[in-house]
Scaffold this motif. Structure first.
Motif, mmCIF file in Angstrom:
data_model
loop_
_atom_site.group_PDB
_atom_site.id
_atom_site.type_symbol
_atom_site.label_atom_id
_atom_site.label_comp_id
_atom_site.label_asym_id
_atom_site.label_seq_id
_atom_site.Cartn_x
_atom_site.Cartn_y
_atom_site.Cartn_z
ATOM 1 N N THR A 1 0.926 -1.295 -0.002
ATOM 2 C CA THR A 1 -0.036 -0.084 0.046
ATOM 3 C C THR A 1 0.961 1.326 0.026
ATOM 4 O O THR A 1 1.893 1.146 0.617
ATOM 5 N N GLU B 1 0.332 7.390 1.871
ATOM 6 C CA GLU B 1 0.576 8.860 1.661
ATOM 7 C C GLU B 1 1.416 9.218 0.874
ATOM 8 O O GLU B 1 2.559 8.563 0.371
ATOM 9 N N THR C 1 4.997 7.034 1.470
ATOM 10 C CA THR C 1 5.416 5.897 2.307
ATOM 11 C C THR C 1 4.851 4.717 1.675
ATOM 12 O O THR C 1 3.804 4.778 0.982
ATOM 13 N N ASP D 1 3.716 0.473 2.738
ATOM 14 C CA ASP D 1 3.471 -0.541 3.859
ATOM 15 C C ASP D 1 3.306 -1.639 2.971
ATOM 16 O O ASP D 1 2.299 -1.923 2.211
ATOM 17 N N GLU E 1 -11.475 3.896 2.418
ATOM 18 C CA GLU E 1 -10.428 3.871 3.151
ATOM 19 C C GLU E 1 -10.512 2.772 4.104
ATOM 20 O O GLU E 1 -11.454 2.250 4.753
ATOM 21 N N HIS F 1 -7.700 -0.880 6.194
ATOM 22 C CA HIS F 1 -6.437 -1.012 6.986
ATOM 23 C C HIS F 1 -5.638 -1.749 6.053
ATOM 24 O O HIS F 1 -5.929 -2.632 5.146
ATOM 25 N N ALA F 2 -4.448 -0.974 5.707
ATOM 26 C CA ALA F 2 -3.126 -1.437 4.734
ATOM 27 C C ALA F 2 -2.835 -2.806 5.061
ATOM 28 O O ALA F 2 -2.398 -3.786 4.230
ATOM 29 N N ILE G 1 -4.681 13.508 -0.677
ATOM 30 C CA ILE G 1 -5.205 12.341 -0.047
ATOM 31 C C ILE G 1 -5.939 12.683 1.269
ATOM 32 O O ILE G 1 -5.367 13.533 2.294
ATOM 33 N N PRO H 1 -4.433 11.178 5.511
ATOM 34 C CA PRO H 1 -3.343 10.123 4.882
ATOM 35 C C PRO H 1 -2.824 9.445 6.165
ATOM 36 O O PRO H 1 -2.434 10.138 7.102
ATOM 37 N N SER H 2 -2.458 8.153 5.991
ATOM 38 C CA SER H 2 -1.688 7.567 6.940
ATOM 39 C C SER H 2 -0.975 6.388 6.359
ATOM 40 O O SER H 2 -1.370 5.818 5.396
ATOM 41 N N ARG H 3 0.221 6.184 6.860
ATOM 42 C CA ARG H 3 1.001 5.125 6.195
ATOM 43 C C ARG H 3 0.489 3.787 6.256
ATOM 44 O O ARG H 3 0.793 3.008 5.182
ATOM 45 N N ASN H 4 -0.470 3.403 7.174
ATOM 46 C CA ASN H 4 -0.997 2.172 7.030
ATOM 47 C C ASN H 4 -2.408 2.100 6.786
ATOM 48 O O ASN H 4 -3.039 1.355 7.337
ATOM 49 N N VAL H 5 -2.981 3.203 5.986
ATOM 50 C CA VAL H 5 -4.495 3.138 5.841
ATOM 51 C C VAL H 5 -4.437 3.124 4.189
ATOM 52 O O VAL H 5 -3.790 4.120 3.488
ATOM 53 N N ILE H 6 -5.325 2.400 3.612
ATOM 54 C CA ILE H 6 -5.465 2.404 2.236
ATOM 55 C C ILE H 6 -6.270 3.839 1.636
ATOM 56 O O ILE H 6 -7.355 4.106 2.553
ATOM 57 N N PRO H 7 -5.675 4.874 1.006
ATOM 58 C CA PRO H 7 -6.327 5.774 0.561
ATOM 59 C C PRO H 7 -7.894 5.852 0.300
ATOM 60 O O PRO H 7 -8.002 4.893 -0.911
#
Lengths: 416, 416
Positions: free
Chosen positions: A267, A270, A288, A290, B228, B230-231, B273, B276-282
């Motif tokens: 994924t 960001e 980033t 993941d 959105e 969880h990655a 996005i 945005p978060s590193r471990n979240v699918i946009p």
């Protein structure tokens, strides 16, 4: 297991009530919870939890990073307790179940055993781990990581939030820097109940996920340096477009993860364009990645394929792409004996179940590096988590708590 | 043209000095200029320009939107003047040449004619148009757009900057809301000298761009609504990834523009996005598209192909993509007689030259809708503009100013 124990069920209504009662601490207008670790709402839920533990006859102590332990005596106090629990902190716009279910189900197990007058052979100990989410302080799962020795207590105490407040200051401000040195509360084993945070159980109509593994994680920080230029006056062949470059990387990551699937995900969550403007070709982007798999060999293949794809894209587009691996967590393989215990409990209780890999990281994954650990999953609606829309049914939460209880009884033993 | 006029050259050193003298107003540490329209630095350069115009014997007046006009009398004052000029405002991190060159070269033309004692048949009028850049107030090229009647003066006066200040307040605060109603200063024709802001002249080693057309522009606002999640825990086949969707749109825009090239460009310059978060699918992305061609039929084809590609991508990925056309500006075809005049001047002066399309928008493109207009381009280093690194050589700026002067002399005529 004694007959009385094998018929035992937790009090579904009481569990459901406690979930909704604690959801008031940090309740959001959309029905979610905002309870950042060590903030005022976290203090409220901690005070509530401590009181509930004490009311249930537990001996409560708090460690140097604020993790809370509630000990229920067993017949044989020479044995370390069986641990069960999760966390009570939430994401900034989190839900009512992530972490909360596992912690309150642990409390419900104690209350049920109390009501039924059941004494276990080994003691049991319910736990609320500090800062599982990592939204306020990095890293996530910080207290369990320190517990297993991945970080020193002093290191974690010095971490700062976005406002510059340290973990030590935050702990002191809510009165939860405890006396017990981190890591001194030993366990024979640890079991964590959690919502799945993914769509698999719901899609397959299974009530219980018997978690046998957790994905390893590769985290990368990336940077693309192309060339910023005028969107009107720069001919297509002369462009060094950072966003077009990123686009190829995103699609490469997707196809690489699919190629190594189903045991792989990748994924890009960001991506920030520097100085974005409607009529300027993006010149620089930070992003980033993941990337996860429960299989170490697949993780190596993901890393190799990703680096090769990025190098090829960068060369073709004449841009620079930096890709730095910032975190590598190996896959978790939960203790086979505990996984069997979870599966046996689900089977004995008549719940549909399947083995499952945890896509997310959990405190139990950390604990598994130093003791036998396992997890129980229950479905959550549409697989949604880290979202105010996060939801789970009372029936599934109850089933999960029953599996947790019978797993713990099997591990701790029932005093005859 | 009289012999004296055909030999005439502007004063290269004086032009170069004025460019560097005015670059002090809003100078940035990296050698660029930050001179947002109607701000304190813009007042400084306007005061300097007014004084310089008056010293050169020009009659200065200011219109209701702050555009400055410096009139040099001709022999036949029954004729409207030939206009020449550009703008003195810059991008937030702009350079020393964009707009500035065209305005100060116009001043240099007047000074040169004064020194040579040349009287033109028709008067000439040099102009500094307010807010060409559009960085502080939207739209860009606002004053010339109001001049040609695309907006009312009151509409433009009510536009606000990011701090809520209106154009009217900004004009009053620096004392540049003039008495002349917008549009009352008539011209027989208008010529604008500008740096190319693209790489073509430099790449082909040409000194003068004879601008015969300006690209039409399509601006879209886009939004992608995926989901959105969880990655770690969302399997690849179940994802509705907004960034992967955007990536396909970016690459589709690129290939569509190439397919219709070389007379087409397409750019996605902004993409944000949500959460945005590193471990979240946009789950959600807002983006913009800037798409241009100097050919109206190609513009239609770009629009059609883009919409078809976006619809197909959205359907395949089961996401929603909204695409709204927010601005459509038809291509500019500069007046053939004026384009010939520019070409003849470049030829007569012995400069290498080529016909060229303006990739960017300019005040002259607006003016061309109500009067014959044309533009002269000179190369800029590496095609860089809207950037503190923007650069052009003294020789090229001088050549451009000479072409500007001889074009204007041909249009206004030299009094015999």
């Amino acid at each position: 297991m004694t007959p009385v124990a094998s018929n035992l069920q937790i009090d579904s209504a009481r569990l459901w009530d406690t979930i909704h009662e604690t959801a008031k601490f940090g309740a959001t207008p959309k029905g979610g919870v905002r309870r950042l670790t060590l903030g005022p709402e976290d203090k409220q839920v901690r005070d509530w939890f401590r009181k509930a533990c004490e009311a249930a006859g537990l001996e409560v102590h708090v460690d140097g990073l604020g993790s809370m332990f509630g000990l229920r005596k067993g017949r044989d106090m020479s044995k370390p307790p069986v641990g069960l629990g999760s966390h009570l902190d939430t994401q900034p716009t989190g839900g009512k179940f992530d972490g909360v279910l596992g912690t309150l189900a642990a409390l419900e197990v104690v209350r049920t055993l109390n009501d039924a007058g059941i004494e276990t052979e080994a003691p049991i100990c319910i736990v609320n781990w500090t800062n599982e989410e990592g939204s306020r302080f990095a890293p996530a799962m910080m207290a369990s990581a320190a517990y297993v020795g991945d970080f020193t207590t002093d290191d974690i105490l010095s971490r700062r939030d976005a406002e510059g407040v340290t973990v030590a200051e935050a702990l002191d401000s809510i009165g939860y820097r405890g006396d017990s040195p981190v890591g001194t509360q030993k366990f024979t084993s640890f079991v964590e109940l959690h919502i799945e945070q993914g769509p698999i159980l719901e899609a397959e109509n299974k009530t219980i996920g018997v978690v046998d593994s957790g994905q390893g994680v590769l985290w990368y920080d990336g940077q693309i340096i192309g060339f910023e230029s005028h969107a009107g006056s720069t001919p297509m062949p002369l462009r060094r477009d950072a966003l077009a470059t990123l686009s190829e990387i995103v699609l490469a990551m997707e196809s690489i993860a699919k190629k190594h699937g189903p045991k792989a995900v990748g994924t890009i969550g960001e991506a920030v364009i520097a100085n974005p403007s409607r009529n300027v070709i993006p010149g620089e982007i930070a992003f980033t990645i993941d990337c996860r798999s429960a299989d170490a060999a697949i993780m190596d293949a993901l890393d190799k394929d990703l680096r090769a794809a990025v190098a090829e894209i960068a060369a073709q587009r004449k841009v620079e792409v930096k890709l730095n691996l910032v975190w590598r967590k190996p896959p978790t393989h939960f203790d086979p004996r505990l996984v069997d215990a979870v599966e046996n409990a689900a089977q004995a209780l008549g719940y549909s179940h399947r083995r499952i890999t945890s896509g997310a990281g959990h405190d139990a994954c950390n604990l598994n590096t130093v003791m036998p650990a396992a997890m129980v999953f229950v479905p959550c609606k549409d697989g949604i988590s880290h979202n105010e829309l996060e939801d789970a049914t009372q029936a599934d939460c109850t089933a999960g708590a029953n599996v947790l209880m019978h797993t713990v009884l099997a591990l701790a033993g029932v005093a005859s």
